[in-house]
Design a protein around this motif. Structure first.
Motif, short mmCIF file in Angstrom:
data_model
loop_
_atom_site.label_atom_id
_atom_site.label_comp_id
_atom_site.label_asym_id
_atom_site.label_seq_id
_atom_site.Cartn_x
_atom_site.Cartn_y
_atom_site.Cartn_z
N ILE A 6 -18.57 -22.80 -4.27
CA ILE A 6 -18.36 -21.22 -4.70
C ILE A 6 -17.38 -20.63 -3.56
O ILE A 6 -17.32 -20.99 -2.52
CB ILE A 6 -19.81 -20.66 -4.20
CG1 ILE A 6 -20.95 -21.32 -5.25
CG2 ILE A 6 -19.92 -19.19 -4.22
CD1 ILE A 6 -22.34 -20.96 -4.59
N GLU A 7 -16.57 -19.60 -4.47
CA GLU A 7 -15.38 -19.17 -3.78
C GLU A 7 -15.39 -17.61 -4.05
O GLU A 7 -15.45 -17.24 -5.10
CB GLU A 7 -14.19 -19.72 -4.15
CG GLU A 7 -13.02 -19.23 -3.46
CD GLU A 7 -11.80 -19.87 -3.89
OE1 GLU A 7 -10.56 -19.35 -3.31
OE2 GLU A 7 -11.63 -20.51 -4.76
N VAL A 8 -15.52 -16.73 -2.68
CA VAL A 8 -15.48 -15.08 -3.07
C VAL A 8 -13.99 -14.82 -3.36
O VAL A 8 -13.23 -15.20 -2.66
CB VAL A 8 -16.15 -14.60 -1.94
CG1 VAL A 8 -15.83 -12.87 -1.98
CG2 VAL A 8 -17.50 -15.04 -1.69
N LEU A 9 -13.53 -14.42 -4.45
CA LEU A 9 -12.19 -14.18 -4.76
C LEU A 9 -11.64 -12.71 -4.13
O LEU A 9 -10.55 -12.54 -3.98
CB LEU A 9 -11.87 -14.42 -6.36
CG LEU A 9 -12.29 -15.83 -6.86
CD1 LEU A 9 -11.93 -15.77 -8.26
CD2 LEU A 9 -11.36 -16.86 -6.20
N ASP A 10 -12.67 -11.70 -4.74
CA ASP A 10 -12.38 -10.41 -4.39
C ASP A 10 -13.57 -9.55 -4.15
O ASP A 10 -14.56 -9.80 -4.83
CB ASP A 10 -11.57 -9.72 -5.76
CG ASP A 10 -11.12 -8.40 -5.48
OD1 ASP A 10 -10.47 -8.15 -4.25
OD2 ASP A 10 -11.05 -7.72 -6.44
N VAL A 11 -13.46 -8.67 -3.19
CA VAL A 11 -14.66 -7.68 -3.22
C VAL A 11 -13.94 -6.20 -2.99
O VAL A 11 -13.05 -6.00 -2.08
CB VAL A 11 -15.37 -7.97 -1.77
CG1 VAL A 11 -16.43 -7.16 -1.30
CG2 VAL A 11 -15.94 -9.54 -1.65
N THR A 12 -14.44 -5.35 -3.74
CA THR A 12 -14.22 -3.97 -3.71
C THR A 12 -15.58 -3.18 -3.72
O THR A 12 -16.37 -3.79 -3.68
CB THR A 12 -13.51 -3.66 -5.17
OG1 THR A 12 -14.15 -3.53 -6.10
CG2 THR A 12 -12.10 -4.39 -5.23
N GLU A 13 -15.38 -2.10 -3.73
CA GLU A 13 -16.38 -1.17 -3.63
C GLU A 13 -17.41 -1.20 -4.93
O GLU A 13 -18.37 -1.13 -5.03
CB GLU A 13 -16.04 0.49 -3.50
CG GLU A 13 -17.16 1.57 -3.18
CD GLU A 13 -16.60 2.80 -2.91
OE1 GLU A 13 -17.10 3.65 -3.61
OE2 GLU A 13 -15.68 3.16 -2.15
N ASP A 14 -16.59 -1.40 -6.02
CA ASP A 14 -17.36 -1.50 -7.29
C ASP A 14 -17.79 -2.85 -7.82
O ASP A 14 -18.57 -3.06 -8.57
CB ASP A 14 -16.26 -1.14 -8.36
CG ASP A 14 -15.71 0.44 -8.23
OD1 ASP A 14 -16.01 0.70 -7.26
OD2 ASP A 14 -15.11 0.86 -8.93
N ARG A 15 -17.18 -3.85 -7.25
CA ARG A 15 -17.69 -5.14 -7.76
C ARG A 15 -17.15 -6.36 -6.76
O ARG A 15 -16.68 -6.10 -5.92
CB ARG A 15 -16.94 -5.57 -9.10
CG ARG A 15 -15.30 -5.50 -8.70
CD ARG A 15 -14.48 -5.79 -10.11
NE ARG A 15 -13.07 -5.92 -9.85
CZ ARG A 15 -12.13 -6.86 -9.79
NH1 ARG A 15 -12.70 -7.87 -10.16
NH2 ARG A 15 -10.75 -6.66 -9.47
N ILE A 16 -17.57 -7.52 -6.99
CA ILE A 16 -17.22 -8.81 -6.14
C ILE A 16 -16.99 -9.89 -7.05
O ILE A 16 -17.85 -9.80 -8.41
CB ILE A 16 -18.68 -9.17 -5.61
CG1 ILE A 16 -18.05 -10.72 -4.74
CG2 ILE A 16 -19.87 -9.61 -6.15
CD1 ILE A 16 -19.07 -10.99 -3.56
N GLN A 17 -15.99 -10.52 -6.94
CA GLN A 17 -15.75 -11.62 -8.00
C GLN A 17 -15.85 -12.79 -7.22
O GLN A 17 -15.24 -13.09 -6.11
CB GLN A 17 -14.23 -11.37 -8.34
CG GLN A 17 -13.52 -12.21 -9.56
CD GLN A 17 -12.27 -11.55 -9.89
OE1 GLN A 17 -11.39 -10.92 -9.23
NE2 GLN A 17 -11.69 -12.10 -10.87
#
Length: 91
Positions: free
Chosen positions: A76-87
């Motif tokens: 599992i790799e967290v690619l991107d985290v923003t206020e609206d979403r997590i990828q």
């Protein structure tokens, strides 16, 4: 924490607390606690690869797992985290 750089913003439906680390502090924050008083704090984890791995490891294998079960778990790799979403990417 550094008080002058920390901030609080409150609206009718939301509250935001901005925290700033002291100059000597390094690394990512793993978790934080919040609540109305110190005797009733709730703990929350920040979204990070390690915390997602730990959460999914517990969800996928709640009791002590065998070595082969651990090896077959997804990467599992967290690619991107923003206020609206997590990828998150799972292999």
């Amino acid at each position: 924490l550094v008080s002058p750089e920390s901030s609080v913003s409150v609206s009718a439906h939301n509250a935001v607390v901005g925290l700033a680390k002291a100059p000597g502090s390094t690394g990512l924050w793993e978790k934080f606690s919040f609540g109305l008083d110190p005797s009733a704090l709730q703990e929350r984890l920040f979204v990070s690869e390690e915390n997602v791995d730990g959460f999914l490891g517990t969800a996928l294998c709640p009791s002590p797992c065998s070595q082969s079960a651990l090896e077959s778990q997804p990467l599992i790799e967290v690619l991107d985290v923003t206020e609206d979403r997590i990828q998150i990417r799972v292999e």
